[in-house]
Design a protein around this motif. Structure first.
Motif, PDB file in Angstrom:
ATOM      1  N   VAL A  59     -10.474   5.570  -4.453  1.00  0.00           N
ATOM      2  CA  VAL A  59     -10.797   4.851  -3.998  1.00  0.00           C
ATOM      3  C   VAL A  59      -9.404   5.405  -3.001  1.00  0.00           C
ATOM      4  O   VAL A  59      -8.617   5.206  -3.235  1.00  0.00           O
ATOM      5  N   ARG A  60     -10.156   5.540  -1.645  1.00  0.00           N
ATOM      6  CA  ARG A  60      -8.451   6.354  -0.748  1.00  0.00           C
ATOM      7  C   ARG A  60      -8.429   5.610   1.001  1.00  0.00           C
ATOM      8  O   ARG A  60      -9.547   5.346   1.103  1.00  0.00           O
ATOM      9  N   PHE A  82      -1.569   0.363  -6.946  1.00  0.00           N
ATOM     10  CA  PHE A  82      -2.829  -0.510  -7.341  1.00  0.00           C
ATOM     11  C   PHE A  82      -3.843  -0.270  -8.678  1.00  0.00           C
ATOM     12  O   PHE A  82      -3.765  -1.261  -8.827  1.00  0.00           O
ATOM     13  N   ASN A 104       1.844   8.861  -4.475  1.00  0.00           N
ATOM     14  CA  ASN A 104       1.248   7.999  -4.005  1.00  0.00           C
ATOM     15  C   ASN A 104       1.637   6.376  -4.367  1.00  0.00           C
ATOM     16  O   ASN A 104       0.377   6.398  -5.338  1.00  0.00           O
ATOM     17  N   ASP A 130       1.504   3.811  -3.541  1.00  0.00           N
ATOM     18  CA  ASP A 130       0.715   2.342  -3.704  1.00  0.00           C
ATOM     19  C   ASP A 130      -0.517   2.717  -5.045  1.00  0.00           C
ATOM     20  O   ASP A 130      -1.374   1.391  -4.761  1.00  0.00           O
ATOM     21  N   GLY A 131      -0.993   3.890  -4.822  1.00  0.00           N
ATOM     22  CA  GLY A 131      -2.061   4.115  -5.094  1.00  0.00           C
ATOM     23  C   GLY A 131      -1.153   4.365  -7.196  1.00  0.00           C
ATOM     24  O   GLY A 131      -3.025   3.498  -7.662  1.00  0.00           O
ATOM     25  N   ILE A 171      -4.403  12.063   2.524  1.00  0.00           N
ATOM     26  CA  ILE A 171      -4.163  11.489   1.319  1.00  0.00           C
ATOM     27  C   ILE A 171      -3.788  12.577   0.281  1.00  0.00           C
ATOM     28  O   ILE A 171      -2.697  11.851  -0.613  1.00  0.00           O
ATOM     29  N   GLY A 225      -8.485  -1.419   0.411  1.00  0.00           N
ATOM     30  CA  GLY A 225      -9.321  -1.222  -0.857  1.00  0.00           C
ATOM     31  C   GLY A 225      -9.594  -1.725  -2.135  1.00  0.00           C
ATOM     32  O   GLY A 225     -10.081  -1.395  -2.946  1.00  0.00           O
ATOM     33  N   ALA A 226      -9.157  -2.803  -1.959  1.00  0.00           N
ATOM     34  CA  ALA A 226     -10.248  -3.508  -3.357  1.00  0.00           C
ATOM     35  C   ALA A 226     -11.767  -3.922  -2.675  1.00  0.00           C
ATOM     36  O   ALA A 226     -12.144  -3.853  -3.663  1.00  0.00           O
ATOM     37  N   GLY A 231      -6.849  -5.198   1.843  1.00  0.00           N
ATOM     38  CA  GLY A 231      -8.076  -5.924   0.950  1.00  0.00           C
ATOM     39  C   GLY A 231      -8.892  -4.603   1.170  1.00  0.00           C
ATOM     40  O   GLY A 231     -10.056  -4.628   0.856  1.00  0.00           O
ATOM     41  N   ALA A 275      -2.344  -2.515 -11.027  1.00  0.00           N
ATOM     42  CA  ALA A 275      -2.603  -4.152 -10.857  1.00  0.00           C
ATOM     43  C   ALA A 275      -4.086  -4.462 -11.566  1.00  0.00           C
ATOM     44  O   ALA A 275      -4.334  -5.309 -11.282  1.00  0.00           O
ATOM     45  N   ARG A 303      -3.991   0.367   5.184  1.00  0.00           N
ATOM     46  CA  ARG A 303      -3.560  -0.702   3.891  1.00  0.00           C
ATOM     47  C   ARG A 303      -3.162  -2.190   3.624  1.00  0.00           C
ATOM     48  O   ARG A 303      -2.623  -2.836   4.742  1.00  0.00           O
ATOM     49  N   ILE A 338      -4.947  10.242  -9.759  1.00  0.00           N
ATOM     50  CA  ILE A 338      -3.846   9.585  -8.758  1.00  0.00           C
ATOM     51  C   ILE A 338      -3.116  10.453  -8.781  1.00  0.00           C
ATOM     52  O   ILE A 338      -1.572  11.054 -10.007  1.00  0.00           O
ATOM     53  N   THR A 360      -9.778   7.385 -13.760  1.00  0.00           N
ATOM     54  CA  THR A 360      -8.980   7.541 -11.636  1.00  0.00           C
ATOM     55  C   THR A 360      -8.034   8.361 -11.803  1.00  0.00           C
ATOM     56  O   THR A 360      -7.385   8.516 -13.079  1.00  0.00           O
TER      57      THR A 360
HETATM   58  C1  LIG Z   1      -4.974   2.784  -3.788  1.00  0.00           C
HETATM   59  C2  LIG Z   1      -5.637   2.428  -2.196  1.00  0.00           C
HETATM   60  C3  LIG Z   1      -6.799   2.412  -1.767  1.00  0.00           C
HETATM   61  C4  LIG Z   1      -5.228   0.297  -1.773  1.00  0.00           C
HETATM   62  O1  LIG Z   1      -5.493  -0.275  -0.074  1.00  0.00           O
HETATM   63  P1  LIG Z   1      -5.343  -0.577   0.250  1.00  0.00           P
HETATM   64  O2  LIG Z   1      -6.362  -1.361   1.017  1.00  0.00           O
HETATM   65  O3  LIG Z   1      -4.122  -1.206   0.587  1.00  0.00           O
HETATM   66  O4  LIG Z   1      -5.834  -2.393  -0.784  1.00  0.00           O
HETATM   67  P2  LIG Z   1      -5.750  -3.625  -0.602  1.00  0.00           P
HETATM   68  O5  LIG Z   1      -5.901  -3.896   0.443  1.00  0.00           O
HETATM   69  O6  LIG Z   1      -6.951  -4.147  -1.166  1.00  0.00           O
HETATM   70  O7  LIG Z   1      -4.241  -3.928  -1.461  1.00  0.00           O
HETATM   71  C5  LIG Z   1      -4.184  -3.299  -1.901  1.00  0.00           C
HETATM   72  C6  LIG Z   1      -2.185  -4.570  -2.330  1.00  0.00           C
HETATM   73  O8  LIG Z   1      -2.455  -4.877  -1.259  1.00  0.00           O
HETATM   74  C7  LIG Z   1      -2.002  -6.649  -1.077  1.00  0.00           C
HETATM   75  N1  LIG Z   1      -2.256  -7.161  -0.263  1.00  0.00           N
HETATM   76  C8  LIG Z   1      -4.487  -6.789   0.065  1.00  0.00           C
HETATM   77  N2  LIG Z   1      -4.396  -7.745   1.118  1.00  0.00           N
HETATM   78  C9  LIG Z   1      -3.137  -8.024   1.852  1.00  0.00           C
HETATM   79  C10 LIG Z   1      -2.738  -9.206   2.414  1.00  0.00           C
HETATM   80  N3  LIG Z   1      -3.552  -9.337   3.975  1.00  0.00           N
HETATM   81  N4  LIG Z   1      -1.248  -8.652   3.155  1.00  0.00           N
HETATM   82  C11 LIG Z   1      -0.646  -8.936   1.872  1.00  0.00           C
HETATM   83  N5  LIG Z   1      -1.447  -8.042   1.115  1.00  0.00           N
HETATM   84  C12 LIG Z   1      -1.995  -7.550   0.770  1.00  0.00           C
HETATM   85  C13 LIG Z   1      -3.148  -6.571  -2.657  1.00  0.00           C
HETATM   86  O9  LIG Z   1      -2.934  -7.339  -3.255  1.00  0.00           O
HETATM   87  C14 LIG Z   1      -2.778  -5.457  -3.437  1.00  0.00           C
HETATM   88  O10 LIG Z   1      -0.923  -5.168  -3.774  1.00  0.00           O
HETATM   89  P3  LIG Z   1      -1.289  -4.824  -5.673  1.00  0.00           P
HETATM   90  O11 LIG Z   1      -1.374  -2.921  -5.105  1.00  0.00           O
HETATM   91  O12 LIG Z   1       0.120  -4.867  -5.712  1.00  0.00           O
HETATM   92  O13 LIG Z   1      -2.928  -5.166  -6.679  1.00  0.00           O
HETATM   93  C15 LIG Z   1      -4.554   2.887  -1.550  1.00  0.00           C
HETATM   94  O14 LIG Z   1      -3.059   2.811  -1.625  1.00  0.00           O
HETATM   95  C16 LIG Z   1      -4.493   3.924  -1.395  1.00  0.00           C
HETATM   96  O15 LIG Z   1      -5.798   5.140  -0.425  1.00  0.00           O
HETATM   97  N6  LIG Z   1      -3.687   4.835  -2.376  1.00  0.00           N
HETATM   98  C17 LIG Z   1      -3.786   6.566  -2.469  1.00  0.00           C
HETATM   99  C18 LIG Z   1      -4.839   7.316  -3.258  1.00  0.00           C
HETATM  100  C19 LIG Z   1      -5.000   6.707  -4.085  1.00  0.00           C
HETATM  101  O16 LIG Z   1      -3.514   6.828  -4.993  1.00  0.00           O
HETATM  102  N7  LIG Z   1      -6.021   5.781  -4.988  1.00  0.00           N
HETATM  103  C20 LIG Z   1      -6.067   5.583  -6.488  1.00  0.00           C
HETATM  104  C21 LIG Z   1      -5.915   4.678  -6.790  1.00  0.00           C
HETATM  105  S1  LIG Z   1      -8.055   4.103  -6.757  1.00  0.00           S
END
Ligand SMILES: CC(C)(COP(=O)(O)OP(=O)(O)OC[C@H]1O[C@@H](n2cnc3c(N)ncnc32)[C@H](O)[C@@H]1OP(=O)(O)O)[C@@H](O)C(=O)NCCC(=O)NCCS
Length: 153
Positions: free
Chosen positions: A79-80, A124, A118, A120-121, A31, A91-92, A89, A127, A86, A114, A112
């Motif tokens: 968080v990664r 996230f 990335n 998506d990060g 990542i 990541g949440a 949920g 938000a 992805r 980032i 954090t």
């Molecule tokens: C940040 C990260 C951990 C999120 O991981 P993830 O598993 O996709 O996280 P979630 O699924 O909980 O949420 C991601 C998005 O998907 C959405 N989502 C969650 N479940 C969903 C579903 N079933 N269907 C569609 N969308 C969904 C969430 O609302 C969220 O939207 P947002 O980012 O606009 O708030 C991932 O993108 C990542 O590893 N990024 C690179 C590392 C990084 O930069 N980390 C820094 C942040 S601490």
């Protein structure tokens, strides 16, 4: 179509010195390739920080880093989740857990970090109420590492 694995099936484990060091390192380095860590660097981090890995059954899906507050610096939560797992949920769930760990370690203020590539990060963290306090361009490719502060919880 239901995707395999749901948040309730996520298994999250701390990384012990003789444990899942390589799994944590794999997720980190996939990542954040410009900040790729060696095995020795991760072993050092295991001693200093709280690192965890997340699985669905035995399939690796993500990892976390929680750095305690130190020398006046706030606690850091990162968080990664691997791209193929992805938006389900995970990541949440990891974030909620890691944030609670940082609070337990005395983290009143939370940061954090980032890698700006990335996207998506970035989304996230936005938000979840983080805002930028610093950016440091990578000397190789110029893509910055962003330091963001949690301004709402
Ligand atoms: C940040 C990260 C951990 C999120 O991981 P993830 O598993 O996709 O996280 P979630 O699924 O909980 O949420 C991601 C998005 O998907 C959405 N989502 C969650 N479940 C969903 C579903 N079933 N269907 C569609 N969308 C969904 C969430 O609302 C969220 O939207 P947002 O980012 O606009 O708030 C991932 O993108 C990542 O590893 N990024 C690179 C590392 C990084 O930069 N980390 C820094 C942040 S601490």
């Amino acid at each position: 179509m239901r995707l395999p694995g749901s948040v309730s099936e996520l298994r999250i484990e701390p990384v012990e010195p003789d444990g899942a060091v390589e799994d944590w390192r794999h997720v980190h380095n996939v990542i954040v390739p410009p900040a790729a860590l060696s095995p020795a660097e991760v072993e050092e981090n295991v001693r200093r920080y709280r690192l965890e890995v997340a699985y669905l059954d035995d399939v690796l899906v993500g990892c976390t880093t929680v750095r305690p507050p130190e020398n006046g610096d706030p606690a850091t939560v990162i968080v990664r989740v691997l791209p193929e797992y992805r938006r389900r949920g995970f990541g949440a769930a990891l974030y909620t857990r890691a944030l609670a760990q940082a609070r337990e370690l005395g983290g009143a203020d939370i940061r954090t970090v980032i890698w700006a590539a990335n996207e998506d990060g970035v989304r996230f963290a936005q938000a979840r109420g983080f805002t930028e306090v610093d950016r440091e361009p990578d000397p190789e490719d110029g893509i910055p590492f962003l330091t963001w502060h949690l301004t709402s919880s």
